[in-house]
Design an enzyme around this catalytic site. Structure first.
Site, PDB file in Angstrom:
ATOM      1  N   ARG A  62      43.116 -42.957  51.737  1.00 59.11           N
ATOM      2  CA  ARG A  62      42.153 -42.265  53.172  1.00 59.11           C
ATOM      3  C   ARG A  62      41.810 -41.280  52.084  1.00 59.11           C
ATOM      4  NH1 ARG A  62      45.254 -40.455  58.985  1.00 59.11           N
ATOM      5  NH2 ARG A  62      44.896 -42.636  59.962  1.00 59.11           N
ATOM      6  N   HIS A 183      41.323 -50.161  62.717  1.00 55.52           N
ATOM      7  CA  HIS A 183      41.256 -49.420  61.781  1.00 55.52           C
ATOM      8  C   HIS A 183      40.705 -50.551  60.614  1.00 55.52           C
ATOM      9  CE1 HIS A 183      41.869 -45.765  61.661  1.00 55.52           C
ATOM     10  NE2 HIS A 183      42.558 -45.605  62.499  1.00 55.52           N
ATOM     11  N   HIS A 254      41.848 -43.128  71.177  1.00 55.25           N
ATOM     12  CA  HIS A 254      41.499 -44.777  70.849  1.00 55.25           C
ATOM     13  C   HIS A 254      40.493 -45.693  71.439  1.00 55.25           C
ATOM     14  CE1 HIS A 254      45.614 -45.608  67.973  1.00 55.25           C
ATOM     15  NE2 HIS A 254      44.516 -44.811  67.972  1.00 55.25           N
ATOM     16  N   GLU A 257      37.288 -43.366  69.346  1.00 53.53           N
ATOM     17  CA  GLU A 257      37.710 -44.012  68.111  1.00 53.53           C
ATOM     18  C   GLU A 257      36.617 -45.586  68.301  1.00 53.53           C
ATOM     19  OE1 GLU A 257      39.976 -43.802  63.863  1.00 53.53           O
ATOM     20  OE2 GLU A 257      40.492 -43.583  65.492  1.00 53.53           O
ATOM     21  N   HIS A 389      39.878 -37.624  58.872  1.00 52.55           N
ATOM     22  CA  HIS A 389      39.749 -37.625  60.522  1.00 52.55           C
ATOM     23  C   HIS A 389      38.696 -36.527  60.799  1.00 52.55           C
ATOM     24  CE1 HIS A 389      41.054 -40.914  62.760  1.00 52.55           C
ATOM     25  NE2 HIS A 389      42.701 -40.136  62.053  1.00 52.55           N
TER      26      HIS A 389
END
Length: 414
Positions: A62, A183, A254, A257, A389
Site C-alpha cells: 500500500r 482487492h 465493503h 467499496e 484508504h
C-alpha cells in the site's frame, strides 16, 4: 459559516483546497514507514514507527502505491519511498524458497506463517503503480506476482480466488472470502489499465458477477465468508465479531467499496454494452444505498458502524476510518455517474464528519477506530498503520471513475 459549509461541498474550490491540505498532511505523516530492508513499519499516533509490531506485506505494498501517487503529485521524497517499499517486496518480504510473499516479518525478522491472497493482491497493485513511476524492477515484480497469483490463488473454473495457504503452498485453507476477492478486483483493474492485460479486466468482471448475485440474494448485504465450495457461511466469527479482516455479519464499508469498484469496472468494460453497464451501475447504487441506510447514524450518532447482522441491525458499533474513506469516494463517484443530488448531499455529510470527528488535527492522519460515541479507541486498529484508504479519498472524488487512481493521477484524468 457559508465558506465553512462550502468546504464540504463537492466541486467547490474550498473542497478541493481542503482535500489538498489533507492529502499533503497524509503524505508527510507516512514518511517514516520504511524499515532498513524496505518493509513497512506499523505507524503510531504521530507517524512514529512502532518497531515492536509486525511489518506486513500488504501495508508495504500500500505504501508503494500511495507514494507512487505522491510522486505524480510532486510530493518531495515520494520517489525514494516507492523504491524503498518495492525493495522490501522484492527482498525481505519475498519467500525465495517456496515462492510468493510472506504475510510479514516480526521484530526479529522472522517470517509470519501462511500465504494470503489479500497480501498478494496488494503486491500486484504496488507493482502496477511502480511501473507508472518508472521503477525498472516494477515490471519484473508484476510478472512474478501475476504468475504466482495465477498458480496459487486464481481458480479459472470458479471465476474466484481462494484465500489462504500455508507458508509452503502445500495445504490450502477451506475458508473462502470476499475481502481478498474485492482487492483482487482492484488489482486486476490496475493490471488491465497499466499493463494492457485485458484478460484481467474480464476476470474482475467474473468476480463482480458472483458478488452481485450473492448480494441480490441477501437484500444487497454482501456475504463475506464462504466454505471451500462457496457455500455462504453467515455465522462465521460470530464469537469474534470485530475481527479486523473476517468480522461476523455484513460490513457496510465493503458494500460501499464494492459499489465503487463495480462502477469502475462497468464503465471501463461495458463501454458499448449499455444494457450490461446499466445493470451493474444499478447494482452499485443498491449496494451503496443499502450500506448507508444500514450503517450511517444507525445508533443515533454520526458515523458508519463496522458491521450489522443480516437484517441490518448494528453488531459492532465502532467506526473505522477506512469505511468513511470509501463512503467519501463512492458518494462522489455515484454523483459523477448518475448526477443524483442525493449522493452529493451524502458526500457533504461525510466530509463534515471527517473534519469534525475523524481527522486528527493535532498529530496528523485520521483516527483509525472510534467507538459509538466517536471517542478514539484502539481495540482493533491501534495507531495509524498506513495512509492508503485516506489518501485515495482525497483524490478519487475528482478523477475519472473508470480509471485506476494511480494512472488517473499520473495522466491527470479529471
Amino acid at each position: 459559516m457559508e465558506r465553512e459549509s462550502r468546504k464540504y461541498q463537492i466541486d467547490t474550490e474550498e473542497n478541493r483546497g481542503f482535500l489538498g491540505q489533507i492529502r499533503e498532511g497524509l503524505l508527510r505523516f507516512g514518511h517514516r514507514f520504511a524499515a532498513p530492508g524496505g518493509s513497512s513499519y506499523y505507524l503510531g499516533e504521530n507517524g512514529t514507527p512502532w518497531k515492536e509490531k509486525d511489518r506486513e506485506t500488504y501495508v508495504t505494498a500500500r505504501m508503494a502505491h500511495v507514494y507512487s501517487i505522491g510522486h505524480f503529485l510532486g510530493h518531495e521524497g515520494s520517489g525514494e519511498l516507492v523504491k524503498a517499499a518495492l525493495q522490501g517486496l522484492r527482498g525481505e518480504l519475498k519467500d525465495r524458497e517456496h515462492g510468493g510473499w510472506y504475510v510479514g516479518l516480526n521484530q526479529e525478522n522472522k517470517p509470519l506463517s501462511g500465504k494470503l491472497c489479500y497480501a498478494h493482491a496488494f503486491v500486484i497493485l504496488a507493482a502496477t503503480s511502480g511501473m507508472l513511476v518508472g521503477v525498472p524492477e516494477a515490471g519484473e515484480l508484476l510478472e512474478e506476482a501475476l504468475s504466482l497469483y495465477d498458480l496459487r490463488f486464481w481458480n479459472e473454473e470458479e471465476g474466484l480466488s481462494c484465500d489462504t495457504w500455508n507458508t509452503e503452498f502445500t495445504q490450502m485453507d477451506d475458508y473462502r472470502g470476499m475481502n481478498a476477492n474485492m482487492h483482487t478486483v482492484e488489482a486486476f483493474l490496475a493490471v488491465a489499465d497499466v499493463a494492457g492485460k485485458e484478460e484481467y479486466r474480464k476476470r474482475a468482471g467474473r468476480i463482480i458477477a458472483r458478488t452481485v448475485e450473492w448480494a441480490r440474494e441477501n437484500q444487497w448485504r454482501i456475504p463475506e465468508h464462504f466454505t471451500r465450495d462457496w457455500a455462504m457461511d453467515l455465522t462465521c466469527n460470530k464469537e469474534r465479531p470485530d475481527d479486523p479482516f473476517k468480522p461476523y455479519g455484513a460490513t457496510p464499508g465493503h458494500g460501499i467499496e464494492w459499489s465503487r469498484l463495480i462502477t469502475q469496472w462497468a464503465l471501463s468494460a461495458c463501454k458499448e454494452d449499455t444494457k450490461t453497464r446499466g445493470i451493474y451501475l444499478d447494482a452499485a447504487e443498491h449496494l451503496f444505498c443499502r450500506a448507508v441506510s444500514d450503517g450511517w447514524m444507525a445508533d443515533g450518532a454520526p458515523g458508519l458502524v463496522y458491521t450489522t447482522d443480516w437484517e441490518g441491525k448494528p453488531v459492532v458499533h465502532d467506526r473505522m476510518h477506512w469505511t468513511l474513506a470509501e463512503a467519501i469516494n463512492t458518494s462522489a463517484v455515484l454523483y459523477r455517474v448518475t448526477g443524483k443530488e442525493e449522493y452529493a448531499r451524502d458526500y457533504g455529510e461525510f466530509m463534515e464528519y471527517l473534519d469534525e470527528k475523524v481527522l486528527d488535527h493535532s498529530h496528523g492522519s485520521w483516527f483509525h477506530q472510534m467507538d459509538r460515541e466517536n471517542r478514539v479507541i484502539g481495540t482493533v486498529w491501534p495507531g495509524k498503520p498506513d495512509i492508503y484508504h485516506a489518501l485515495q479519498a482525497t483524490l478519487i472524488p475528482y478523477y475519472r471513475p473508470e480509471v485506476s487512481i494511480a494512472l488517473a493521477v499520473k495522466e491527470n484524468l479529471r
